[in-house]
Design an enzyme around this catalytic site. Structure first.
Site, PDB file in Angstrom:
ATOM      1  N   PHE A 124      35.944  50.153  31.241  1.00  0.00           N
ATOM      2  CA  PHE A 124      37.112  51.026  31.344  1.00  0.00           C
ATOM      3  C   PHE A 124      38.196  50.418  30.451  1.00  0.00           C
ATOM      4  O   PHE A 124      38.732  49.357  30.763  1.00  0.00           O
ATOM      5  CB  PHE A 124      37.466  50.976  32.827  1.00  0.00           C
ATOM      6  CG  PHE A 124      38.748  51.532  33.330  1.00  0.00           C
ATOM      7  CD1 PHE A 124      38.803  52.827  33.802  1.00  0.00           C
ATOM      8  CD2 PHE A 124      39.876  50.738  33.442  1.00  0.00           C
ATOM      9  CE1 PHE A 124      39.976  53.317  34.362  1.00  0.00           C
ATOM     10  CE2 PHE A 124      41.041  51.222  33.999  1.00  0.00           C
ATOM     11  CZ  PHE A 124      41.093  52.523  34.462  1.00  0.00           C
ATOM     12  N   GLY A 125      38.473  51.050  29.327  1.00  0.00           N
ATOM     13  CA  GLY A 125      39.389  50.456  28.353  1.00  0.00           C
ATOM     14  C   GLY A 125      40.746  51.105  28.347  1.00  0.00           C
ATOM     15  O   GLY A 125      41.004  52.045  27.591  1.00  0.00           O
ATOM     16  N   GLY A 132      49.954  46.443  29.967  1.00  0.00           N
ATOM     17  CA  GLY A 132      49.010  47.019  30.917  1.00  0.00           C
ATOM     18  C   GLY A 132      49.716  47.757  32.046  1.00  0.00           C
ATOM     19  O   GLY A 132      49.120  48.593  32.720  1.00  0.00           O
ATOM     20  N   ILE A 159      39.092  43.629  28.924  1.00  0.00           N
ATOM     21  CA  ILE A 159      38.236  44.703  29.438  1.00  0.00           C
ATOM     22  C   ILE A 159      36.952  44.139  30.078  1.00  0.00           C
ATOM     23  O   ILE A 159      36.121  43.520  29.402  1.00  0.00           O
ATOM     24  CB  ILE A 159      37.911  45.733  28.323  1.00  0.00           C
ATOM     25  CG1 ILE A 159      39.220  46.219  27.673  1.00  0.00           C
ATOM     26  CG2 ILE A 159      37.112  46.905  28.900  1.00  0.00           C
ATOM     27  CD1 ILE A 159      40.259  46.811  28.616  1.00  0.00           C
ATOM     28  N   ARG A 268      33.784  17.341  58.920  1.00  0.00           N
ATOM     29  CA  ARG A 268      34.696  16.327  58.415  1.00  0.00           C
ATOM     30  C   ARG A 268      35.481  15.690  59.567  1.00  0.00           C
ATOM     31  O   ARG A 268      36.022  16.402  60.424  1.00  0.00           O
ATOM     32  CB  ARG A 268      35.683  16.988  57.439  1.00  0.00           C
ATOM     33  CG  ARG A 268      36.623  16.030  56.762  1.00  0.00           C
ATOM     34  CD  ARG A 268      35.906  15.195  55.744  1.00  0.00           C
ATOM     35  NE  ARG A 268      36.836  14.352  55.000  1.00  0.00           N
ATOM     36  CZ  ARG A 268      36.426  13.404  54.190  1.00  0.00           C
ATOM     37  NH1 ARG A 268      35.136  13.173  53.998  1.00  0.00           N
ATOM     38  NH2 ARG A 268      37.312  12.662  53.542  1.00  0.00           N
ATOM     39  N   GLN A 336      43.483  23.333  50.981  1.00  0.00           N
ATOM     40  CA  GLN A 336      44.231  22.265  51.662  1.00  0.00           C
ATOM     41  C   GLN A 336      43.380  21.644  52.776  1.00  0.00           C
ATOM     42  O   GLN A 336      43.329  20.423  52.931  1.00  0.00           O
ATOM     43  CB  GLN A 336      45.537  22.846  52.243  1.00  0.00           C
ATOM     44  CG  GLN A 336      46.471  21.819  52.828  1.00  0.00           C
ATOM     45  CD  GLN A 336      47.067  20.905  51.750  1.00  0.00           C
ATOM     46  OE1 GLN A 336      47.042  21.236  50.572  1.00  0.00           O
ATOM     47  NE2 GLN A 336      47.543  19.748  52.154  1.00  0.00           N
ATOM     48  N   GLU A 363      44.238  45.814  38.134  1.00  0.00           N
ATOM     49  CA  GLU A 363      44.353  47.179  38.668  1.00  0.00           C
ATOM     50  C   GLU A 363      45.731  47.433  39.283  1.00  0.00           C
ATOM     51  O   GLU A 363      45.860  48.016  40.353  1.00  0.00           O
ATOM     52  CB  GLU A 363      43.198  47.487  39.634  1.00  0.00           C
ATOM     53  CG  GLU A 363      41.866  47.373  38.895  1.00  0.00           C
ATOM     54  CD  GLU A 363      40.716  48.103  39.527  1.00  0.00           C
ATOM     55  OE1 GLU A 363      40.926  49.082  40.241  1.00  0.00           O
ATOM     56  OE2 GLU A 363      39.572  47.679  39.255  1.00  0.00           O
ATOM     57  N   SER A 366      51.207  43.247  41.731  1.00  0.00           N
ATOM     58  CA  SER A 366      51.877  43.404  43.041  1.00  0.00           C
ATOM     59  C   SER A 366      53.201  44.140  42.874  1.00  0.00           C
ATOM     60  O   SER A 366      53.613  44.910  43.756  1.00  0.00           O
ATOM     61  CB  SER A 366      52.114  42.032  43.674  1.00  0.00           C
ATOM     62  OG  SER A 366      50.875  41.418  43.937  1.00  0.00           O
ATOM     63  N   GLU A 367      53.858  43.918  41.729  1.00  0.00           N
ATOM     64  CA  GLU A 367      55.126  44.636  41.479  1.00  0.00           C
ATOM     65  C   GLU A 367      54.852  46.141  41.369  1.00  0.00           C
ATOM     66  O   GLU A 367      55.620  46.962  41.881  1.00  0.00           O
ATOM     67  CB  GLU A 367      55.792  44.123  40.189  1.00  0.00           C
ATOM     68  CG  GLU A 367      56.333  42.692  40.269  1.00  0.00           C
ATOM     69  CD  GLU A 367      55.253  41.623  40.242  1.00  0.00           C
ATOM     70  OE1 GLU A 367      54.136  41.897  39.750  1.00  0.00           O
ATOM     71  OE2 GLU A 367      55.508  40.513  40.738  1.00  0.00           O
TER      72      GLU A 367
HETATM   73  C1  LIG Z   1      40.263  39.275  34.264  1.00  0.00           C
HETATM   74  C2  LIG Z   1      40.908  40.591  33.971  1.00  0.00           C
HETATM   75  C3  LIG Z   1      40.139  41.752  33.964  1.00  0.00           C
HETATM   76  C4  LIG Z   1      40.722  42.978  33.635  1.00  0.00           C
HETATM   77  N1  LIG Z   1      39.938  44.098  33.520  1.00  0.00           N
HETATM   78  C5  LIG Z   1      40.468  45.235  33.003  1.00  0.00           C
HETATM   79  C6  LIG Z   1      39.635  46.359  32.691  1.00  0.00           C
HETATM   80  O1  LIG Z   1      38.423  46.357  32.922  1.00  0.00           O
HETATM   81  N2  LIG Z   1      40.215  47.443  32.117  1.00  0.00           N
HETATM   82  C7  LIG Z   1      41.549  47.514  31.831  1.00  0.00           C
HETATM   83  O2  LIG Z   1      41.994  48.512  31.290  1.00  0.00           O
HETATM   84  N3  LIG Z   1      42.374  46.462  32.134  1.00  0.00           N
HETATM   85  C8  LIG Z   1      41.858  45.333  32.688  1.00  0.00           C
HETATM   86  N4  LIG Z   1      42.685  44.253  32.967  1.00  0.00           N
HETATM   87  C9  LIG Z   1      44.103  44.361  32.686  1.00  0.00           C
HETATM   88  C10 LIG Z   1      45.008  44.356  33.901  1.00  0.00           C
HETATM   89  O3  LIG Z   1      44.886  45.574  34.588  1.00  0.00           O
HETATM   90  C11 LIG Z   1      46.434  44.068  33.408  1.00  0.00           C
HETATM   91  O4  LIG Z   1      46.478  42.701  33.029  1.00  0.00           O
HETATM   92  C12 LIG Z   1      47.496  44.372  34.441  1.00  0.00           C
HETATM   93  O5  LIG Z   1      47.569  45.748  34.673  1.00  0.00           O
HETATM   94  C13 LIG Z   1      48.875  43.864  34.000  1.00  0.00           C
HETATM   95  O6  LIG Z   1      49.162  44.260  32.684  1.00  0.00           O
HETATM   96  P1  LIG Z   1      49.684  43.161  31.647  1.00  0.00           P
HETATM   97  O7  LIG Z   1      48.756  42.014  31.702  1.00  0.00           O
HETATM   98  O8  LIG Z   1      49.870  43.823  30.334  1.00  0.00           O
HETATM   99  O9  LIG Z   1      51.074  42.694  32.214  1.00  0.00           O
HETATM  100  P2  LIG Z   1      52.494  43.374  31.895  1.00  0.00           P
HETATM  101  O10 LIG Z   1      52.396  44.837  32.061  1.00  0.00           O
HETATM  102  O11 LIG Z   1      52.979  42.858  30.595  1.00  0.00           O
HETATM  103  O12 LIG Z   1      53.390  42.791  33.054  1.00  0.00           O
HETATM  104  C14 LIG Z   1      53.975  41.486  32.990  1.00  0.00           C
HETATM  105  C15 LIG Z   1      54.787  41.258  34.260  1.00  0.00           C
HETATM  106  O13 LIG Z   1      55.872  42.176  34.317  1.00  0.00           O
HETATM  107  C16 LIG Z   1      55.832  42.873  35.561  1.00  0.00           C
HETATM  108  N5  LIG Z   1      56.399  44.213  35.358  1.00  0.00           N
HETATM  109  C17 LIG Z   1      56.055  45.127  34.424  1.00  0.00           C
HETATM  110  N6  LIG Z   1      56.781  46.240  34.567  1.00  0.00           N
HETATM  111  C18 LIG Z   1      57.616  46.028  35.621  1.00  0.00           C
HETATM  112  C19 LIG Z   1      58.637  46.815  36.269  1.00  0.00           C
HETATM  113  N7  LIG Z   1      58.933  48.039  35.869  1.00  0.00           N
HETATM  114  N8  LIG Z   1      59.274  46.261  37.318  1.00  0.00           N
HETATM  115  C20 LIG Z   1      58.982  45.020  37.743  1.00  0.00           C
HETATM  116  N9  LIG Z   1      58.030  44.227  37.173  1.00  0.00           N
HETATM  117  C21 LIG Z   1      57.366  44.738  36.124  1.00  0.00           C
HETATM  118  C22 LIG Z   1      54.388  42.893  35.973  1.00  0.00           C
HETATM  119  O14 LIG Z   1      54.240  43.131  37.354  1.00  0.00           O
HETATM  120  C23 LIG Z   1      53.950  41.490  35.554  1.00  0.00           C
HETATM  121  O15 LIG Z   1      54.336  40.565  36.534  1.00  0.00           O
HETATM  122  C24 LIG Z   1      42.121  43.043  33.355  1.00  0.00           C
HETATM  123  C25 LIG Z   1      42.900  41.878  33.413  1.00  0.00           C
HETATM  124  C26 LIG Z   1      42.311  40.662  33.690  1.00  0.00           C
HETATM  125  C27 LIG Z   1      43.172  39.425  33.662  1.00  0.00           C
END
Ligand SMILES: Cc1cc2nc3c(=O)[nH]c(=O)nc-3n(C[C@H](O)[C@H](O)[C@H](O)COP(=O)(O)OP(=O)(O)OC[C@H]3O[C@@H](n4cnc5c(N)ncnc54)[C@H](O)[C@@H]3O)c2cc1C
Length: 382
Positions: A124-125, A132, A159, A268, A336, A363, A366-367
């Site tokens: 899923f890209g 993200g 991805i 333990r 721990q 996916e 938490s924000e």
């Molecule tokens: C191991 C792994 C597997 C993954 N697999 C997939 C996959 O198969 N397909 C796919 O499409 N994606 C995948 N992802 C991507 C994942 O869904 C994203 O990393 C995630 O959605 C966060 O996007 P970002 O990394 O660009 O962070 P960013 O969007 O850059 O966010 C950075 C920070 O800013 C915060 N933030 C952003 N906007 C706001 C706001 N408006 N208010 C408050 N805080 C905010 C975020 O919560 C985060 O803490 C994967 C990621 C990892 C690490």
């Protein structure tokens, strides 16, 4: 009256996956994880068990179950290992689901059987290097229609399942017009489609994650999934469901921490008695059990609404938030309790600790879950 008791069929599935995780996954996953290897044999066995087809109709080779059945399987797998669990989660919920929900009859008939048997995986890209969370704002990947072909340019990052030996294709979201996002199937091996090398990750080390790039990649116009311009809406729907699955996986990790600690505190000793005799340790484990239990109720409740055809967006976000917190907190407490051994890779709790963090990010962070919950409460964005 509300009843969260599993049916006989659900209980049988849960037990079958529990046994599989304990007998087949647990003995080998630690070594694979340390070497960062994808668990091909385990995936093949999960395919034979029908796990990749759990929520799909038999007509496509599925098991005729539902999304809750998938969640039960994910929980039991993640009690033992999260790389294996997320490989199944991404395969079923992110790989096959867009085709099943939004694909044409031809796409379903052609693509689903080999995905549901676990013979092949799809990815899923959505996420791009530019963002993200703000998907529309960060999207740079484009697809233009040239005669009866899409020509795709751009890149995706992080991805899951995109670069294994058995990956068949990636469904890619791309800008197909001004602010218009569409979803297109891009088979692996298409000229111009490059799968980058595996990331070195903090956790989920046996899962497959890559950066992808597209340079004048050409695929037939018929590879469009669903309606042109509906790509973003499609992926939001897929992610809403996916959050329940990630919540189930998080509950599994949280419960796995309890399992490991219950064993360890009997083995333990310190100051002449088993450490499990100390109330400070007992309280920690009691709190861990409380978190796993309440998070399970949250994902059961979200899944119940999904299955009943009711709105479930808010409940899915609540479940994911509660369960990922439970996983993080339990992983910290479990390591721990294991003392120095908790920091050693040979113990599962160390792996759980490394695997828990991503649950607060993938996916929807938490924000994002809090934003969705606030929106469901009627609060407007700034
Ligand atoms: C191991 C792994 C597997 C993954 N697999 C997939 C996959 O198969 N397909 C796919 O499409 N994606 C995948 N992802 C991507 C994942 O869904 C994203 O990393 C995630 O959605 C966060 O996007 P970002 O990394 O660009 O962070 P960013 O969007 O850059 O966010 C950075 C920070 O800013 C915060 N933030 C952003 N906007 C706001 C706001 N408006 N208010 C408050 N805080 C905010 C975020 O919560 C985060 O803490 C994967 C990621 C990892 C690490």
């Amino acid at each position: 009256m509300i009843d969260f008791t599993l049916t006989d069929e659900q209980e049988e599935l849960r037990r079958t996956v529990e046994r599989f995780a304990r007998e087949t996954v647990a003995p080998v996953i630690g070594d694979l994880y340390e070497r960062g290897e994808f668990p091909y044999e385990i995936v093949a066995k999960m395919g034979e068990m029908g796990l990749f087809g759990l929520p799909y109709p038999e007509v496509y080779g599925g098991m005729g179950g539902d999304y809750f059945a998938l969640c039960l399987a994910l929980e039991e797998l993640a009690r033992v290992d999260s790389s294996v669990a997320v490989t199944l989660e991404a395969g079923v919920s992110l790989g096959s689901m867009p085709i099943y929900r939004f694909g044409t009859d031809e796409q379903r008939a052609e693509l689903l059987p080999r995905l549901l048997s676990g013979e092949r995986l799809a990815a899923f890209g959505l996420t791009e290097p530019g963002g993200g969370t703000d998907v529309p704002g960060g999207m740079r990947t484009t697809a233009r229609l040239d005669g009866d072909q899409w020509v795709i340019n751009g890149s995706k990052c992080f991805i899951t399942n995109s670069g294994t030996d058995i990956t068949a294709f990636v469904t890619v979201t791309a800008l197909t017009g001004d602010g218009e996002i569409s979803t297109i199937i891009v088979p692996n091996g298409t000229p111009g489609f490059t799968v980058g090398k595996s990331y070195s990750k903090v956790g989920w080390s046996s899962s497959d994650t890559h950066e992808l790039s597209f340079d004048e990649v050409t695929v037939p116009a018929a590879n469009l999934v669903g309606e042109r311009g509906r790509g973003y809406a499609q992926f939001l729907r897929i992610l809403d469901e996916g959050r329940i699955a990630i919540a189930a996986l998080s509950v599994g990790l949280a419960q796995g921490c309890v399992d490991e600690c219950l064993r360890y505190v009997r083995e333990r000793s310190a100051f002449g008695r088993e450490i499990g005799r100390y109330q400070a340790i007992q309280f920690k484990i009691a709190d861990m059990e409380v978190r796993a239990h309440t998070a399970r109720l949250a994902y059961y409740a979200a899944a119940a609404r999904l299955l009943a055809g009711q709105p479930f967006k808010k409940e899915a976000s609540i479940a994911k938030l509660v369960a990922s917190n439970a996983a993080m907190d339990n992983a910290r407490d479990a390591t721990q309790i294991f003392g120095g051994y908790g920091f050693m890779n040979e113990y599962a709790v160390g792996r759980f600790y490394r695997d828990a963090k991503i649950l607060e990010v993938g996916e929807g962070t938490s924000e994002v879950q809090r934003m969705l919950i606030a929106r469901a409460l009627g609060m407007l964005s700034a």
